[in-house]
Design a protein around this motif. Structure first.
Motif, PDB file in Angstrom:
ATOM      1  N   MET A 166     -56.613 -45.063 -54.411  1.00 51.79           N
ATOM      2  CA  MET A 166     -56.228 -45.284 -55.808  1.00 51.79           C
ATOM      3  C   MET A 166     -55.182 -46.395 -55.884  1.00 51.79           C
ATOM      4  SD  MET A 166     -53.488 -42.257 -56.683  1.00 51.79           S
ATOM      5  CE  MET A 166     -51.924 -42.239 -55.789  1.00 51.79           C
ATOM      6  N   ARG A 167     -55.082 -47.038 -57.047  1.00 52.73           N
ATOM      7  CA  ARG A 167     -54.082 -48.067 -57.271  1.00 52.73           C
ATOM      8  C   ARG A 167     -52.730 -47.412 -57.538  1.00 52.73           C
ATOM      9  NH1 ARG A 167     -54.758 -50.489 -61.912  1.00 52.73           N
ATOM     10  NH2 ARG A 167     -53.722 -52.425 -61.334  1.00 52.73           N
ATOM     11  N   ALA A 168     -51.668 -48.000 -56.974  1.00 55.52           N
ATOM     12  CA  ALA A 168     -50.332 -47.455 -57.154  1.00 55.52           C
ATOM     13  C   ALA A 168     -49.309 -48.564 -56.937  1.00 55.52           C
ATOM     14  CB  ALA A 168     -50.082 -46.301 -56.178  1.00 55.52           C
ATOM     15  N   VAL A 169     -48.069 -48.261 -57.276  1.00 62.93           N
ATOM     16  CA  VAL A 169     -46.933 -49.136 -56.994  1.00 62.93           C
ATOM     17  C   VAL A 169     -46.065 -48.419 -55.967  1.00 62.93           C
ATOM     18  CG1 VAL A 169     -44.847 -50.204 -57.929  1.00 62.93           C
ATOM     19  CG2 VAL A 169     -46.967 -50.209 -59.265  1.00 62.93           C
ATOM     20  N   GLN A 170     -45.710 -49.137 -54.910  1.00 64.01           N
ATOM     21  CA  GLN A 170     -44.955 -48.511 -53.829  1.00 64.01           C
ATOM     22  C   GLN A 170     -43.719 -49.341 -53.480  1.00 64.01           C
ATOM     23  OE1 GLN A 170     -46.618 -48.351 -49.715  1.00 64.01           O
ATOM     24  NE2 GLN A 170     -46.500 -46.117 -49.961  1.00 64.01           N
ATOM     25  N   VAL A 171     -42.661 -48.640 -53.053  1.00 59.28           N
ATOM     26  CA  VAL A 171     -41.437 -49.267 -52.565  1.00 59.28           C
ATOM     27  C   VAL A 171     -41.290 -48.910 -51.089  1.00 59.28           C
ATOM     28  CG1 VAL A 171     -38.905 -49.280 -52.728  1.00 59.28           C
ATOM     29  CG2 VAL A 171     -40.302 -49.165 -54.811  1.00 59.28           C
ATOM     30  N   THR A 172     -41.198 -49.913 -50.236  1.00 59.45           N
ATOM     31  CA  THR A 172     -41.016 -49.670 -48.794  1.00 59.45           C
ATOM     32  C   THR A 172     -39.658 -50.146 -48.294  1.00 59.45           C
ATOM     33  OG1 THR A 172     -42.126 -51.766 -48.297  1.00 59.45           O
ATOM     34  CG2 THR A 172     -43.491 -49.763 -48.321  1.00 59.45           C
ATOM     35  N   GLU A 173     -38.902 -50.817 -49.157  1.00 65.65           N
ATOM     36  CA  GLU A 173     -37.516 -51.179 -48.862  1.00 65.65           C
ATOM     37  C   GLU A 173     -36.756 -51.158 -50.178  1.00 65.65           C
ATOM     38  OE1 GLU A 173     -36.782 -55.243 -47.724  1.00 65.65           O
ATOM     39  OE2 GLU A 173     -38.708 -55.884 -48.545  1.00 65.65           O
ATOM     40  N   PHE A 174     -35.487 -50.736 -50.133  1.00 64.47           N
ATOM     41  CA  PHE A 174     -34.716 -50.599 -51.353  1.00 64.47           C
ATOM     42  C   PHE A 174     -34.252 -51.960 -51.858  1.00 64.47           C
ATOM     43  CE2 PHE A 174     -33.753 -46.318 -49.401  1.00 64.47           C
ATOM     44  CZ  PHE A 174     -34.558 -45.603 -50.298  1.00 64.47           C
ATOM     45  N   GLY A 175     -34.202 -52.073 -53.181  1.00 61.74           N
ATOM     46  CA  GLY A 175     -33.750 -53.310 -53.788  1.00 61.74           C
ATOM     47  C   GLY A 175     -34.068 -53.352 -55.263  1.00 61.74           C
ATOM     48  N   GLY A 176     -34.074 -54.556 -55.812  1.00 63.97           N
ATOM     49  CA  GLY A 176     -34.342 -54.757 -57.232  1.00 63.97           C
ATOM     50  C   GLY A 176     -35.824 -54.750 -57.546  1.00 63.97           C
ATOM     51  N   PRO A 177     -36.217 -55.295 -58.691  1.00 65.66           N
ATOM     52  CA  PRO A 177     -37.624 -55.283 -59.100  1.00 65.66           C
ATOM     53  C   PRO A 177     -38.573 -55.914 -58.085  1.00 65.66           C
ATOM     54  CG  PRO A 177     -36.219 -55.899 -60.944  1.00 65.66           C
ATOM     55  CD  PRO A 177     -35.336 -55.855 -59.742  1.00 65.66           C
ATOM     56  N   GLU A 178     -38.058 -56.809 -57.262  1.00 69.87           N
ATOM     57  CA  GLU A 178     -38.911 -57.508 -56.292  1.00 69.87           C
ATOM     58  C   GLU A 178     -39.493 -56.577 -55.229  1.00 69.87           C
ATOM     59  OE1 GLU A 178     -34.892 -57.262 -54.495  1.00 69.87           O
ATOM     60  OE2 GLU A 178     -35.651 -57.840 -56.496  1.00 69.87           O
ATOM     61  N   VAL A 179     -38.941 -55.371 -55.067  1.00 66.10           N
ATOM     62  CA  VAL A 179     -39.449 -54.466 -54.025  1.00 66.10           C
ATOM     63  C   VAL A 179     -40.645 -53.641 -54.505  1.00 66.10           C
ATOM     64  CG1 VAL A 179     -37.162 -54.327 -52.986  1.00 66.10           C
ATOM     65  CG2 VAL A 179     -37.899 -52.519 -54.565  1.00 66.10           C
ATOM     66  N   LEU A 180     -41.012 -53.745 -55.772  1.00 65.20           N
ATOM     67  CA  LEU A 180     -42.165 -53.008 -56.297  1.00 65.20           C
ATOM     68  C   LEU A 180     -43.447 -53.735 -55.894  1.00 65.20           C
ATOM     69  CD1 LEU A 180     -40.897 -52.189 -59.912  1.00 65.20           C
ATOM     70  CD2 LEU A 180     -40.733 -50.769 -57.871  1.00 65.20           C
ATOM     71  N   LYS A 181     -44.276 -53.104 -55.091  1.00 59.29           N
ATOM     72  CA  LYS A 181     -45.484 -53.733 -54.563  1.00 59.29           C
ATOM     73  C   LYS A 181     -46.729 -52.964 -55.038  1.00 59.29           C
ATOM     74  CE  LYS A 181     -42.850 -56.474 -52.100  1.00 59.29           C
ATOM     75  NZ  LYS A 181     -42.644 -57.890 -52.497  1.00 59.29           N
ATOM     76  N   ASN A 182     -47.760 -53.694 -55.396  1.00 58.73           N
ATOM     77  CA  ASN A 182     -49.034 -53.096 -55.782  1.00 58.73           C
ATOM     78  C   ASN A 182     -49.861 -52.847 -54.527  1.00 58.73           C
ATOM     79  OD1 ASN A 182     -49.077 -53.275 -58.903  1.00 58.73           O
ATOM     80  ND2 ASN A 182     -48.386 -55.306 -58.253  1.00 58.73           N
ATOM     81  N   VAL A 183     -50.294 -51.589 -54.357  1.00 58.99           N
ATOM     82  CA  VAL A 183     -50.988 -51.194 -53.134  1.00 58.99           C
ATOM     83  C   VAL A 183     -52.149 -50.255 -53.472  1.00 58.99           C
ATOM     84  CG1 VAL A 183     -48.896 -51.395 -51.717  1.00 58.99           C
ATOM     85  CG2 VAL A 183     -49.450 -49.210 -52.796  1.00 58.99           C
ATOM     86  N   GLU A 184     -52.969 -49.998 -52.458  1.00 60.68           N
ATOM     87  CA  GLU A 184     -53.994 -48.957 -52.517  1.00 60.68           C
ATOM     88  C   GLU A 184     -53.530 -47.800 -51.636  1.00 60.68           C
ATOM     89  OE1 GLU A 184     -56.926 -48.542 -54.083  1.00 60.68           O
ATOM     90  OE2 GLU A 184     -56.807 -50.437 -55.221  1.00 60.68           O
ATOM     91  N   LEU A 185     -53.508 -46.588 -52.190  1.00 53.90           N
ATOM     92  CA  LEU A 185     -53.054 -45.415 -51.458  1.00 53.90           C
ATOM     93  C   LEU A 185     -54.086 -44.293 -51.555  1.00 53.90           C
ATOM     94  CD1 LEU A 185     -49.290 -45.161 -52.577  1.00 53.90           C
ATOM     95  CD2 LEU A 185     -50.171 -46.049 -50.408  1.00 53.90           C
ATOM     96  N   PRO A 186     -54.074 -43.360 -50.615  1.00 59.45           N
ATOM     97  CA  PRO A 186     -54.949 -42.196 -50.739  1.00 59.45           C
ATOM     98  C   PRO A 186     -54.577 -41.379 -51.980  1.00 59.45           C
ATOM     99  CG  PRO A 186     -54.047 -42.367 -48.521  1.00 59.45           C
ATOM    100  CD  PRO A 186     -53.294 -43.347 -49.354  1.00 59.45           C
ATOM    101  N   GLU A 187     -55.566 -40.747 -52.564  1.00 60.71           N
ATOM    102  CA  GLU A 187     -55.304 -39.906 -53.725  1.00 60.71           C
ATOM    103  C   GLU A 187     -54.432 -38.724 -53.311  1.00 60.71           C
ATOM    104  OE1 GLU A 187     -58.065 -37.001 -56.362  1.00 60.71           O
ATOM    105  OE2 GLU A 187     -58.586 -39.137 -56.412  1.00 60.71           O
ATOM    106  N   PRO A 188     -53.410 -38.355 -54.116  1.00 60.81           N
ATOM    107  CA  PRO A 188     -52.570 -37.212 -53.759  1.00 60.81           C
ATOM    108  C   PRO A 188     -53.361 -35.904 -53.815  1.00 60.81           C
ATOM    109  CG  PRO A 188     -52.085 -37.927 -55.992  1.00 60.81           C
ATOM    110  CD  PRO A 188     -53.011 -38.959 -55.408  1.00 60.81           C
ATOM    111  N   VAL A 189     -53.043 -35.009 -52.928  1.00 61.24           N
ATOM    112  CA  VAL A 189     -53.722 -33.708 -52.882  1.00 61.24           C
ATOM    113  C   VAL A 189     -52.728 -32.640 -53.329  1.00 61.24           C
ATOM    114  CG1 VAL A 189     -54.864 -32.018 -51.408  1.00 61.24           C
ATOM    115  CG2 VAL A 189     -55.183 -34.478 -50.982  1.00 61.24           C
TER     116      VAL A 189
END
Length: 319
Positions: free
Chosen positions: A1-24
């Motif tokens: 599924m499409r999602a927005v993920q943060v893998t390092e802390f910071g400002g708006p620039e850390v928001l990344k568009n990714v594909e992730l498994p659907e939550p169960v």
């Protein structure tokens, strides 16, 4: 599924568009097909790990969604630990409420955090009484725009709204404020007293911090109350000594929404039910602050941090 993920802390620039498994969903949870996700100022703190609750990486931001459960129920939900910036999310039992017919997505999302916050600030933290003066800082924002309307609906004697632009101050007047103050006033104490006909004020709702909080405390009347629920300026107010509160017969209360979920008597459910009733009766309305696609989450955070927005911002996970 499409999602927005943060893998390092910071400002708006850390928001990344990714594909992730659907939550169960685990036992006691429900899967929600997200129609819209709410964007809150707290999300900007969560992304940089400056929120009251520590963030953990990797992180999908977003604490609220409106959508449908697998059995077709339309619900608005609070999410424990985030996960809202996605096409699907899971919510714990007791953390979602049905959305009545006649309530749109914007209104449902405006009420689940901002509306409930405004309700709790006035009812539980400040204990507003009819005829009292109420100062609403950031009156064109998500919480402030609803707080202005609730204060008027509940009989406030004078609602004083602060905002940073003529456009925002005009909106506050449209929503029921009696008078407005430029939030950039050099002496907020004097400005608030002038707006209240030269008298000190009874109630202040504050999410700014720094000198605005300091000068608002100084504007309180005897038995006045300041309810503090955020620090958008990212500046700490000066410490307040208990002796000073005693000397002036004033009170300062802090409020963090998650604590309301554990109150006996389903206070949160009562708040949501009353807010929905007021909306259906045309007495309180949500203010649209802008709809962004999921791929535009960074732009939504930039807009919030710029303090240029009004009302409620939402994300559409379908774009």
């Amino acid at each position: 599924m499409r999602a927005v993920q943060v893998t390092e802390f910071g400002g708006p620039e850390v928001l990344k568009n990714v594909e992730l498994p659907e939550p169960v969903p685990a036992e006691g949870q429900v899967l929600i097909e997200v129609d819209h996700a709410g964007v809150n100022y707290a999300d900007t703190h969560q992304a940089e790990n400056t929120y009251l609750a520590p963030s953990r990486l990797p992180l999908v931001p977003g604490g609220e969604v409106v959508g449908r459960t697998p059995d077709g129920r339309r619900v608005v939900a609070l999410l424990n630990g985030g996960g809202g910036y996605a096409e699907r999310a899971v919510a714990d039992a007791g953390m979602f409420v049905p959305v009545p017919d006649g309530i749109d997505d914007l209104t449902a999302l405006s009420f689940i955090v901002q509306g409930a916050t405004a309700w709790l600030l006035l009812r539980k933290s400040a204990h507003l009484e009819a005829g009292e003066s109420v100062v609403v800082h950031a009156a064109a924002g998500g919480v402030g725009s609803i707080a202005v309307q609730l204060a008027k609906a509940w009989g406030a004697g004078r609602v004083i709204a602060t905002a940073s632009s003529e456009e925002k101050r005009s909106l506050a007047l449209e929503l029921g404020a009696d008078v407005t103050v430029d939030s950039r006033a050099e002496d907020m104490t004097a400005a608030l007293r002038e707006a209240n006909g030269g008298k000190r004020v009874d109630v202040v709702l504050d999410m700014t911090g720094g000198r605005v909080t300091d000068q608002s405390v100084a504007a309180l009347a005897p038995f006045g109350r300041l309810a503090f629920y955020g620090m958008a300026s990212r500046e700490q107010p000066k410490p307040v000594q208990p002796g000073s509160l005693l000397r002036h017969s004033t009170a300062i209360a802090g409020m963090w929404l998650p604590h309301a979920l554990s109150l006996p008597g389903n206070v949160f459910g009562t708040a949501m039910a009353e807010l929905f009733d007021l909306a259906l009766a045309g007495r309180v309305r949500a203010i649209a602050g802008g709809e962004y696609g999921l791929s535009q989450a960074r732009e939504a955070h930039e807009a919030l941090r710029s303090r240029a927005t009004v009302g409620k911002l939402v994300l559409d996970p379908r774009r």
